[in-house]
Design a protein around this motif. Structure first.
Motif, short mmCIF file in Angstrom:
data_model
loop_
_atom_site.label_atom_id
_atom_site.label_comp_id
_atom_site.label_asym_id
_atom_site.label_seq_id
_atom_site.Cartn_x
_atom_site.Cartn_y
_atom_site.Cartn_z
N GLU A 19 0.82 -1.21 0.00
CA GLU A 19 0.00 0.00 0.00
C GLU A 19 0.85 1.26 0.00
O GLU A 19 0.46 2.28 -0.57
N ILE A 20 2.01 1.20 0.63
CA ILE A 20 2.91 2.36 0.62
C ILE A 20 3.31 2.71 -0.81
O ILE A 20 3.19 3.86 -1.25
N TYR A 21 3.78 1.70 -1.56
CA TYR A 21 4.16 1.94 -2.96
C TYR A 21 2.94 2.31 -3.80
O TYR A 21 3.03 3.16 -4.70
N PHE A 22 1.82 1.67 -3.53
CA PHE A 22 0.60 1.94 -4.29
C PHE A 22 0.18 3.39 -4.15
O PHE A 22 -0.07 4.09 -5.15
N TYR A 23 0.11 3.88 -2.93
CA TYR A 23 -0.34 5.26 -2.71
C TYR A 23 0.67 6.28 -3.20
O TYR A 23 0.29 7.32 -3.77
N VAL A 24 1.95 6.01 -3.02
CA VAL A 24 2.97 6.97 -3.46
C VAL A 24 2.98 7.08 -4.99
O VAL A 24 2.97 8.18 -5.56
N ILE A 25 2.97 5.94 -5.68
CA ILE A 25 3.05 5.95 -7.15
C ILE A 25 1.79 6.58 -7.74
O ILE A 25 1.87 7.48 -8.59
N PHE A 26 0.63 6.13 -7.30
CA PHE A 26 -0.60 6.67 -7.86
C PHE A 26 -0.82 8.12 -7.43
O PHE A 26 -1.44 8.90 -8.17
N GLY A 27 -0.34 8.49 -6.26
CA GLY A 27 -0.45 9.88 -5.85
C GLY A 27 0.35 10.80 -6.76
O GLY A 27 -0.14 11.86 -7.19
N LEU A 28 1.58 10.41 -7.10
CA LEU A 28 2.40 11.23 -7.99
C LEU A 28 1.81 11.29 -9.39
O LEU A 28 1.79 12.36 -10.02
#
Length: 371
Positions: A19-28
């Motif tokens: 979820e950390i990678y998911f939120y960071v990538i999709f947030g950017l």
């Protein structure tokens, strides 16, 4: 993220490495594309001619705020200071509700456009649309401040209590607004398809104009409504039946939460793909960036570069180059001159027969040639 609870419960999120990678990538990604669409809208859209684009820009602004405040900061939420929790959840509430409400306004705009085409620009004006958007933001801000005034912070921002019945009303409002948007979009589609006074070409053009509304509404309906419905069902089962969701439905609810994030991030892509202005400007800025890159070699300009052509009928142009004499030798760039005249070009009419029509070439720069 949905946070809720009664006075005796704590809803605390446990975030995983995925979820950390998911939120960071999709947030950017969401910040980049929503920012690009908003920049194009503010820079190139004539809101006096198309006041509905004000609603589109407000939808994009809502998604941009959601990406900035919620999605990209989700991995560090547990480290946020307690003083930031109250404005944090209010801004999440405002951004998500604003996106849904502006989608509803956009559907109402298209309904007026197709139902009252002659009076559309008398009903929908730039001033009225701006006033509607300002009132929407103001009402949502006040509603969010009142709703989350009952919030108790039990853990740094990722564990809070909020009045159960207030949150139930919030979820019901989500479902009603999204369902209303989809219902209005369906009514618009029925009106457009059942109109017998419209020529086929005009009907095709109408559907092109309505495609953005249909696609945005359908995308929002698919990505947001399932999670809201499942969450509402869990609240109602707990209150009225006294039972909780099974493990399968809990996993399914959490899975659809990811769809909300994906929907927010992909909304600007829907805008770019379905609206010609945004699509053309994205290509324009992409070419502009490519030209700035010194390691990318651009192809030499064509002899027909910077040429604008127009012809009388809606017929397929066979060849512009065939109407110009063959080039045997090109002079130096100093001998370039402005070409502004009419030429005969081969075209095909509706029956497929070849004929010649006068075609005006203006404001183009051609090399002077020797024959």
């Amino acid at each position: 993220m949905e946070v809720n609870g009664t006075e005796s419960t704590i809803d605390k999120d446990q975030i995983t490495e995925f979820e950390i990678y998911f939120y960071v990538i999709f947030g950017l990604i969401g910040i980049i594309f929503n920012g690009l669409v908003l920049f194009i809208g503010l820079r190139h859209v004539d809101t006096h001619d198309k006041p509905r684009q004000i609603i589109v820009m407000n939808m994009t602004l809502s998604d941009l705020l959601a990406c900035l405040i919620y999605i990209s900061t989700r991995p560090v939420l547990s480290r946020a200071p307690r003083v930031m929790c109250y404005p944090y959840y209010i801004l999440i509430f405002i951004s998500q509700f604003s996106s849904c409400l502006h989608l509803l306004w956009l559907n109402l705009d298209k309904f007026i456009y197709i139902k009252y085409p002659l009076n559309y620009y008398l009903i929908v004006t730039r001033r009225r649309v701006l006033s509607l958007c300002w009132v929407t933001w103001a009402v949502l801000t006040a509603l969010g401040a009142v709703s989350y005034s009952t919030m108790d912070i039990l853990h740094p921002c990722d564990g809070i209590n909020i009045n159960h019945y207030i949150y139930l009303c919030i979820v019901v409002m989500y479902v009603v607004i999204i369902s209303a948007s989809f219902a209005i979009s369906a009514v618009i589609y029925c009106i457009a398809t059942n109109s017998r006074r419209m020529e086929p070409s005009a009907r095709s053009q109408l559907f092109k104009r309505l495609f953005f509304v249909f696609s945005s509404t359908t995308w929002t309906f698919v990505t947001i409504l399932p999670y809201r419905m499942l969450y509402l069902s869990s609240l109602m089962m707990r209150d009225w039946i006294g039972r909780k969701f099974s493990y399968f439905f809990i996993v399914l609810t959490n899975l659809f939460l990811y769809f909300i994030v994906i929907g927010i991030v992909m909304n600007p892509l829907v805008t770019i793909l379905t609206q010609r202005l945004y699509r053309e400007k994205v290509f324009y800025y992409f070419k502009w960036i490519v030209k700035l890159c010194p390691f990318i070699k651009s192809s030499p300009p064509s002899i027909h570069e910077n040429t604008t052509v127009s012809y009388s009928g809606a017929r397929r142009l066979l060849s512009v180059a065939s109407a110009l004499p063959p080039t045997s030798k090109v002079t130096s760039p100093a001998n370039r001159k402005r070409f502004n005249s009419c030429i005969e070009v081969p075209v095909r009419d509706e029956n497929g027969r070849k004929k010649y029509e006068a075609l005006r070439v203006h404001h183009g720069h051609f090399n002077e040639v020797q024959f």
